[in-house]
Design an enzyme around this catalytic site. Structure first.
Site, PDB file in Angstrom:
ATOM      1  N   LEU A 211      49.138  52.632  79.792  1.00  0.00           N
ATOM      2  CA  LEU A 211      48.515  51.332  80.086  1.00  0.00           C
ATOM      3  C   LEU A 211      47.719  51.340  81.402  1.00  0.00           C
ATOM      4  O   LEU A 211      48.246  51.703  82.448  1.00  0.00           O
ATOM      5  CB  LEU A 211      49.607  50.261  80.153  1.00  0.00           C
ATOM      6  CG  LEU A 211      49.097  48.816  80.287  1.00  0.00           C
ATOM      7  CD1 LEU A 211      48.374  48.365  79.035  1.00  0.00           C
ATOM      8  CD2 LEU A 211      50.249  47.880  80.625  1.00  0.00           C
ATOM      9  N   ASP A 212      46.465  50.929  81.336  1.00  0.00           N
ATOM     10  CA  ASP A 212      45.607  50.774  82.523  1.00  0.00           C
ATOM     11  C   ASP A 212      45.465  52.063  83.331  1.00  0.00           C
ATOM     12  O   ASP A 212      45.204  52.027  84.533  1.00  0.00           O
ATOM     13  CB  ASP A 212      46.145  49.665  83.445  1.00  0.00           C
ATOM     14  CG  ASP A 212      46.197  48.306  82.748  1.00  0.00           C
ATOM     15  OD1 ASP A 212      45.364  48.088  81.854  1.00  0.00           O
ATOM     16  OD2 ASP A 212      47.057  47.491  83.082  1.00  0.00           O
TER      17      ASP A 212
END
EC number: 3.5.1.10
Lengths: 284, 284, 284, 284
Positions: free
Chosen positions: C227-228
């Site tokens: 994530l990210d």
């Protein structure tokens, strides 16, 4: 004429501003600056005032007492009152990097900073010639695993002896001890070479390079016990690209560090910073 | 509860702040925001206050009268008092460029802007479909050498009829007549596509390209009779290089224009702008 | 005339540039753009070329084969060759926030983007009217715990059917499945509303407010499984202060998100991005 | 190993890149950097190459001759070839402001600048102690109406004697004579304390204050006969507000001036600047 700067924070409630401004008018002061802020999340009120007193009979100490006994207690304020008479005294802690040192001493010599620098402390001798060329006393206080305790003691003595008001870590490469932090709460300014909270700790430019960020930064903050986690005073950033090596990031970062640290020093000495909840209010 | 915003400027003299804050306290108002500025060159005092009144019996008109008759006259103030009750009404003037139009209407629809848009005026029909898709009335008021006078008359009638408070020129490509400017002093906001005062007049991106600047800008300002010389509200800039063609500058500039114009609209409608000496004070 | 864009990366070694430019000259191509980068840490060579071919007999496919069989294999290159003939097709994934949607569609309609938008997918119906007003097909693909699998299947079918080249998540509030990521490697662009790697995950503006940062940012990146944490394409920042509430940060952030996402879309469609080691090379 | 940097510009035409890269390959050079730019308005081609030669027998002079006789003449190029062997020599011209001087000397001492500073010239004695503390020879060359001619003569002799390659005016407050400019074309770097072309001439901070701009800047440029109108190398900007006095603008401007001038010095000494049509191409 005396100029007084007042910093206040307390629980927000009606009529604080009118009461304080009224109090100053009664003491024949003329308010030349007022700014206020309310943290609506926490319901805290902040105010910064500058007031001029022209009467011969004015005494900052008498004013301080009156302020404390009437206003401060009634509103349960945390407050500080500074007189323009006294210049703050700053101790510089350095190690081997010279860019922030050159920058601060250059500004100091140019008369850009409203402060005195009674001395420089370093855990290395490398930068002594710079201190010498600027004619600032230089104390070599080496720090090793074994001498940590004595070094800290020596630092405290020097700070006490020279009546230092605040400390600036100009890329000082040692951890500051809890004892020193406790003695100078929100009075030790550090420059961290990243855009906090990204890249806490050692070698932030290496981490920034590895992550491939397109912007790097620098952060000046008050030192607290948790590393690189204290209240942020100022931040600066600059664009980088894939074409920059780690060395390029370090070189570009130096310019950020110099400016962001100098800004913090100016804000601090101009009494424009208030700290609460590990954050800062920075007045204009 | 009613919220009142007060803007004041007058010759600087002692005790203005205390007197005004005291006045508000007497009327049972609670000051929730205060900021002030003194232009030391010109010796002019500026203040912005927000105050909340909770009493049922409070009347903005009565307050306004009292303020006028006591404070305003005593201190020879220029002042404005706004009630939060009324949303300002904005007329949009456009021509053929659509980027600022899309941007403002997008923000308007998202609820980001505290205002109403009763209508859009354009001297061309090209962008009517956009106005239609956002369901905003669109008036086509063509401007030619011969119809200039009638066009201006038509504009004034529409502005009057819809009780417009201020006008935004979103890349409107016609000179605004002195009559309109006089009728809406410091109430017509323009976006100029350069970093003023550099590159006044037509084709600033072409001039910027020719001069080889490394940074381009955009400027929002109030319209005055002298072209591109009115009080500056906001400015934005972005880096460019030799590798950018004129078309690239225009494309990059569009992003600046959108943001700098939207900022000006927000500052204006939030009553954060004061004008004097062809300059602005922008409160935080 | 055909214009061909070539992207290459391989282990660095002598004479790559001369060999490639020579090859193009032999095929009667005229190089109109060349830029190169060497990652000295990893010893990887990157190059981007644009070349024009004016001969009637030129075939992009024949050129591609020749390039592959001679150069690409000899130097063990990873490479892509794009013809200017084909416009990339972009699918927009959205949820309830409309600012990036308005911004991209406004740019699209203005002719600023060199791409086609065959459709918009959303897990909510709220923004359908915007898609309608811009006359772009809108597919409602709700995602719940139970329907996740079907939703993903539906998405994949639509992407396949419309021959989508890349996906833009314009504040799409669902996690993208590994299957979709694998199918579109470095072809899914996300906008994260913080200055990564600071404030990964949900509610970054709240975290930024709590930490008291003086600058906030936005980051466009390719989506990877973590994530990210994917390769960063562009980042933007803006100053904030203690006077900004969380809502203010969100509002200021919207402007950053719009520009940083639009930049990423332009860089991607202009074939200016190369990915390696979870980082990007961005050519000028 | 020798490293050669080649700068070329000429009328754009097909196959320049392939021809030049081929030529270098024939001489057993390995191209480690290549970047090119075409000004489509003027149809001019620019290229910068860095090439490494490892053969013992390599001679920069022989290479230069071969380049001249074959390529340069065939393509009618303007060109320069630099060997990494020789460090450029910079003369510093100063007057009474010390901030750029401190900044450049600090960087110089830190090893950040790839150059030598044989001497400093000033028309005043005020800053001699700084030159002394950095152990750089200081020549006092006063300039008055009557002594202008002799002063210029003295300057030229010193520049000649010390084989100076380029001159940096670090807030030198005298007009440079046409004779000196002619002798050092595109080799005299000035820092102007405004965002050119806004506020040409004296007292730009005063003009910026009067106009009420929201952003101020600084510009480094090569000196030409027309005042403040030479090719721009770099520009920097920073936000200001109504709350800043002229003195504040000057203080904020100093930080811009330091960085923008230092950037220009680095770009110039790293051979990254090409000048044409009173503009610069700045390679990455």
């Amino acid at each position: 004429m005396q100029k007084i700067t007042i910093l206040i924070h307390c629980k927000d409630r009606p009529n604080i501003i009118a009461t304080v401004t009224n109090f100053i008018a009664q003491k024949d002061g003329n308010i030349v600056y007022i700014d206020q802020h309310v943290d609506r999340e926490q319901n805290i009120f902040f105010m910064r005032l500058e007031s001029e007193f022209t009467k011969e009979s004015f005494s900052a100490d008498v004013f301080r007492d009156a302020f404390k006994n009437t206003l401060a207690e009634a509103f349960d304020m945390k407050w500080r009152i500074y007189s323009s008479a006294r210049k703050p005294k700053m101790a510089l802690f350095i190690s081997k990097y010279d860019h922030c040192l050159y920058d601060l001493l250059g500004r100091y010599n140019s008369g850009e900073l409203n402060l005195e620098i009674p001395f420089i402390i370093s855990n290395h001798l490398d930068l002594k010639p710079i201190a010498d060329s600027f004619k600032i006393p230089f104390f070599h206080v080496p720090v090793t695993k074994d001498t940590k305790k004595e070094a800290e003691q020596k630092q405290l003595e020097l700070l006490e002896e020279y009546q230092i008001d605040f400390i600036v870590l100009a890329r000082y490469m040692q951890i500051i001890s809890p004892k020193l932090i406790e003695r100078y709460p929100n009075k030790i300014i550090n420059i961290h070479h990243s855009f906090l909270p990204a890249f806490v700790g050692a070698k932030p430019y290496h981490s920034a390079f590895k992550r491939g960020v397109k912007i790097i930064g620098a952060t000046s903050h008050y030192v607290t016990e948790e590393l690189d986690a204290g209240p942020i005073i100022d931040q600066g950033v600059t664009r980088v690209s894939h074409s920059h090596s780690i060395e390029d990031l370090i070189a570009k970062g130096r310019d950020l560090e110099k400016i962001v640290l100098a800004n913090a020093v100016k804000l601090h000495t101009n009494r424009k910073v208030m700290v609460y909840n590990n954050k800062t209010v920075i007045f204009s």
